[in-house]
Structures are given as structure tokens and as C-alpha cells.
Design a protein around this motif. Structure first.
Motif, PDB file in Angstrom:
ATOM      1  N   THR A 175      47.244 145.207 103.562  1.00 37.17           N
ATOM      2  CA  THR A 175      46.971 146.216 102.534  1.00 37.17           C
ATOM      3  C   THR A 175      47.247 147.615 103.058  1.00 37.17           C
ATOM      4  O   THR A 175      47.819 148.455 102.347  1.00 37.17           O
ATOM      5  N   GLY A 176      46.851 147.886 104.292  1.00 39.76           N
ATOM      6  CA  GLY A 176      47.150 149.187 104.885  1.00 39.76           C
ATOM      7  C   GLY A 176      48.639 149.440 105.005  1.00 39.76           C
ATOM      8  O   GLY A 176      49.121 150.547 104.745  1.00 39.76           O
ATOM      9  N   LEU A 177      49.393 148.418 105.384  1.00 44.11           N
ATOM     10  CA  LEU A 177      50.850 148.551 105.471  1.00 44.11           C
ATOM     11  C   LEU A 177      51.468 148.786 104.098  1.00 44.11           C
ATOM     12  O   LEU A 177      52.441 149.544 103.965  1.00 44.11           O
ATOM     13  N   LEU A 178      50.911 148.150 103.082  1.00 43.25           N
ATOM     14  CA  LEU A 178      51.413 148.352 101.720  1.00 43.25           C
ATOM     15  C   LEU A 178      51.224 149.801 101.278  1.00 43.25           C
ATOM     16  O   LEU A 178      52.143 150.410 100.714  1.00 43.25           O
ATOM     17  N   LEU A 179      50.073 150.367 101.550  1.00 45.59           N
ATOM     18  CA  LEU A 179      49.817 151.766 101.184  1.00 45.59           C
ATOM     19  C   LEU A 179      50.721 152.709 101.977  1.00 45.59           C
ATOM     20  O   LEU A 179      51.190 153.726 101.444  1.00 45.59           O
ATOM     21  N   TYR A 180      50.949 152.374 103.229  1.00 45.60           N
ATOM     22  CA  TYR A 180      51.869 153.196 104.033  1.00 45.60           C
ATOM     23  C   TYR A 180      53.275 153.156 103.459  1.00 45.60           C
ATOM     24  O   TYR A 180      53.956 154.190 103.377  1.00 45.60           O
ATOM     25  N   SER A 218      46.548 157.957 100.089  1.00 42.64           N
ATOM     26  CA  SER A 218      46.820 156.721 100.812  1.00 42.64           C
ATOM     27  C   SER A 218      45.992 156.634 102.087  1.00 42.64           C
ATOM     28  O   SER A 218      45.435 155.580 102.416  1.00 42.64           O
ATOM     29  N   ALA A 219      45.887 157.746 102.811  1.00 41.78           N
ATOM     30  CA  ALA A 219      45.099 157.756 104.052  1.00 41.78           C
ATOM     31  C   ALA A 219      43.629 157.508 103.764  1.00 41.78           C
ATOM     32  O   ALA A 219      42.940 156.804 104.521  1.00 41.78           O
ATOM     33  N   ARG A 231      41.437 154.378 105.215  1.00 41.93           N
ATOM     34  CA  ARG A 231      40.214 154.555 105.996  1.00 41.93           C
ATOM     35  C   ARG A 231      39.063 153.754 105.409  1.00 41.93           C
ATOM     36  O   ARG A 231      38.257 153.173 106.139  1.00 41.93           O
ATOM     37  N   ARG A 232      38.971 153.723 104.083  1.00 42.12           N
ATOM     38  CA  ARG A 232      37.896 152.955 103.441  1.00 42.12           C
ATOM     39  C   ARG A 232      38.068 151.458 103.705  1.00 42.12           C
ATOM     40  O   ARG A 232      37.100 150.740 103.940  1.00 42.12           O
ATOM     41  N   ILE A 233      39.324 150.999 103.666  1.00 36.87           N
ATOM     42  CA  ILE A 233      39.579 149.583 103.956  1.00 36.87           C
ATOM     43  C   ILE A 233      39.236 149.269 105.406  1.00 36.87           C
ATOM     44  O   ILE A 233      38.604 148.248 105.708  1.00 36.87           O
ATOM     45  N   ALA A 234      39.624 150.164 106.324  1.00 41.44           N
ATOM     46  CA  ALA A 234      39.315 149.954 107.736  1.00 41.44           C
ATOM     47  C   ALA A 234      37.810 149.977 107.978  1.00 41.44           C
ATOM     48  O   ALA A 234      37.280 149.208 108.781  1.00 41.44           O
ATOM     49  N   GLY A 256      29.374 143.913 106.312  1.00 40.24           N
ATOM     50  CA  GLY A 256      28.089 143.763 105.650  1.00 40.24           C
ATOM     51  C   GLY A 256      27.442 145.052 105.242  1.00 40.24           C
ATOM     52  O   GLY A 256      26.351 145.059 104.657  1.00 40.24           O
ATOM     53  N   ARG A 257      28.103 146.174 105.511  1.00 40.32           N
ATOM     54  CA  ARG A 257      27.520 147.485 105.229  1.00 40.32           C
ATOM     55  C   ARG A 257      28.147 148.072 103.986  1.00 40.32           C
ATOM     56  O   ARG A 257      29.367 148.201 103.925  1.00 40.32           O
ATOM     57  N   PRO A 258      27.387 148.449 102.981  1.00 39.52           N
ATOM     58  CA  PRO A 258      27.972 149.027 101.765  1.00 39.52           C
ATOM     59  C   PRO A 258      28.602 150.375 102.048  1.00 39.52           C
ATOM     60  O   PRO A 258      28.117 151.151 102.863  1.00 39.52           O
ATOM     61  N   THR A 259      29.747 150.644 101.367  1.00 40.82           N
ATOM     62  CA  THR A 259      30.461 151.902 101.544  1.00 40.82           C
ATOM     63  C   THR A 259      29.987 152.909 100.528  1.00 40.82           C
ATOM     64  O   THR A 259      29.877 152.599  99.334  1.00 40.82           O
ATOM     65  N   ARG A 260      29.703 154.108 100.985  1.00 47.04           N
ATOM     66  CA  ARG A 260      29.255 155.159 100.063  1.00 47.04           C
ATOM     67  C   ARG A 260      30.400 155.624  99.177  1.00 47.04           C
ATOM     68  O   ARG A 260      31.528 155.646  99.579  1.00 47.04           O
ATOM     69  N   GLY A 261      30.049 156.117  97.996  1.00 46.99           N
ATOM     70  CA  GLY A 261      31.047 156.721  97.130  1.00 46.99           C
ATOM     71  C   GLY A 261      31.595 155.766  96.139  1.00 46.99           C
ATOM     72  O   GLY A 261      31.411 154.646  96.011  1.00 46.99           O
TER      73      GLY A 261
END
Length: 284
Positions: A205-210, A264-265, A269-272, A279-284
Motif C-alpha cells: 500500500t505504501g508503494l502504491l501511494l508512492y 501521500s506521506a 505514516r498512518r499506515i506505518a 492493537g492501538r487505535p489511531t487518533r484522528g
């Protein structure tokens, strides 16, 4: 062998430093010779650049200040910039199924047949070797001038590039689950779906966005050969010697590239972050 004999053997053996030094010297000489040859064959001349300063001054005089007329320059430029983005977006999206299938065939982790593996690798290499500009020129002759030719060109070239990147991501995936499924007699499709893809999907997925970021910039160049978008307006401005309008269009492109790059960056970063902390929820 005693310690004394070992010390004596090390003392009598030829030092490796001399061998490495000789090899380094040969490599240095070859590199210098290649650069000298390249300097001569490319007519590289800083003196010619210095002598042509008046030409650059004339260009800057015609280009500054940029032409910010809304109806005549800015509005058409913004509309063409959106077309440029759409070309990069569709060129990336429509290449996904082809790149994915070829990546599966071109990865040792998912393909056991040597002939299929080699054929997929050869096809990916061929698609990467042909520049997207050449593809655009070919498709312009088939479908005419316009963005459609640019989309088709990006689909072909991006399939080769993204398929290669995805295949390498699959081969770098954790081999433990894959080997475990092979021992149980699982098929290649089962191994890919249950072992390889779940591990490699975040990187893919990161490569696709790049690649989306790269393709948006490439679609600008494709416009210079008739594939539409703001690249076509830049080429038109150059042909009309309206360098002030050209600078305005380049500034619009700069804004577009920055927005796409930052977005894209951020997504990468969110995917990484989610991959590192599943197991940790992402803010935002």
C-alpha cells in the motif's frame, strides 16, 4: 596449532590490505576514466553556461513577474492541473490489477513454476524499460491527442514498475507462515492469500501511494507530448514565448505536487503507525 605458530602464520601471510588497495585503485581509475569520457561526450562546459548568462537574463526578464490573470491563465491552469492529477490517478488505479497479477507470478514466494516466474519477470522488465513518454507517443497515434493517451501510457509503464516493487515486497515477507503452509500441502493461491499478502500488504500500500505521487508528476511530462493536462499548457506557453504564463503554470504544478506529496506521506505514516501498533487505535 599453537598460539606461536598462529602468530607466525599471520605474520608470513600476505596482507589483505594491499589486495584491497590495488582493487580500489583499479576501480578509482576506471571511474575517473568513465567520467572523463562522459564529460567529453556530453559537451559538458561550465564556461559555455557562464558565457550564456545574457540569455538567462532575457528569459527571466520575460518570465518575471508571472501572469496571474484569472480568466486567461490561472483558471485554465487550475482546470488543467486537475486533469493532470486525474491522469496520474487513473493511470495508477487501472494498473493495479495487472501489476498485482504479474507481481504474484514474478515472486518466488507465490510462484513455483520457473517458466511462469521468468516470463513474468521479463514482461515487467519490458514494461519498465519503455519510458512512459514513448508509450504516450504510441497511444497518441492510436487514440489521438488528449488525456486518454496519457492514462494508457501510465497504465503500461506503471504496471511494470509497480509489479516489480510488489514482487520484491512479497519476496521480503516473513517466510515462516509461507513455509508452514507449504508443508501442509497448500496451493500457491492459498499461500498467497493466507501467508504472503497479509504480511506484505502494508508495504504494498505504501508503494502504491508512492507511485501515485510519481505518476502525477509524470503526467505533467506526458502533457508536453500531447497527452493533455497542464503540461500541454506549459508547452503551448513556451511555443508562444509567453514565459510569464509558463511560470504561472509551473507554480500551479508546484502546489499540486506539494499537496499530493504531503497527502501521500500522511497516509503512509498512518499506515506505518497502524502496522507498528496493530492493537492501538489511531487518533484522528
Amino acid at each position: 596449532m599453537t598460539a606461536t605458530e598462529d602468530v607466525e602464520r599471520n605474520r608470513l601471510s600476505p596482507p589483505r590490505r594491499r589486495v584491497l588497495g590495488s582493487a580500489g585503485l583499479v576501480i578509482t581509475v576506471v571511474l575517473v576514466a568513465v567520467h572523463v569520457l562522459a564529460w567529453r561526450e556530453t559537451d559538458f562546459s561550465p564556461a559555455a553556461l557562464v558565457k550564456g548568462w545574457h540569455g538567462m537574463v532575457d528569459f527571466l526578464d520575460d518570465a518575471v513577474p508571472p501572469d496571474f490573470d484569472w480568466n486567461r491563465v490561472v483558471a485554465p491552469g487550475l482546470s488543467a492541473a486537475l486533469v493532470t492529477f486525474y491522469i496520474g490517478l487513473l493511470g495508477t488505479t487501472f494498473s493495479i490489477p495487472f501489476a498485482f497479477l504479474l507481481a504474484l507470478a514474478a515472486a518466488r514466494a507465490t510462484t513455483r513454476n520457473t517458466w511462469v516466474y521468468q516470463a513474468a519477470r521479463a514482461l515487467l522488465s519490458a514494461l519498465r524499460a519503455i519510458p512512459d513518454v514513448v508509450f504516450a507517443l504510441i497511444f497518441v497515434t492510436a487514440v489521438g491527442l488528449g488525456p486518454f493517451a496519457g492514462v494508457l501510457a501510465l497504465v503500461c509503464h506503471n504496471t511494470g514498475v509497480m509489479g516489480k516493487l510488489w514482487a520484491e515486497a512479497m519476496e521480503e515477507a516473513d517466510l515462516g507462515p509461507r513455509d508452514a503452509l507449504r508443508v501442509t500441502g497448500a496451493s500457491s493461491v492459498q499461500i498467497a492469500a493466507n501467508a504472503v499478502l497479509p504480511t506484505a500488504l502494508p508495504q504494498m500500500t505504501g508503494l502504491l501511494l508512492y507511485r501515485l505521487d510519481v505518476n502525477v508528476r509524470s503526467s505533467l511530462v506526458l502533457g508536453l507530448v500531447g497527452a493533455g493536462g497542464i503540461g500541454f499548457l506549459i508547452n503551448q506557453s513556451i511555443q508562444l514565448f509567453r514565459f510569464d504564463q509558463m511560470v504561472t503554470h509551473i507554480l500551479i504544478v508546484l502546489v499540486l505536487v506539494i499537496v499530493v506529496d504531503q497527502t501521500s506521506a500522511l497516509i503512509r505514516r498512518r499506515i506505518a503507525g497502524r502496522t507498528a501498533n496493530p492493537g492501538r487505535p489511531t487518533r484522528g
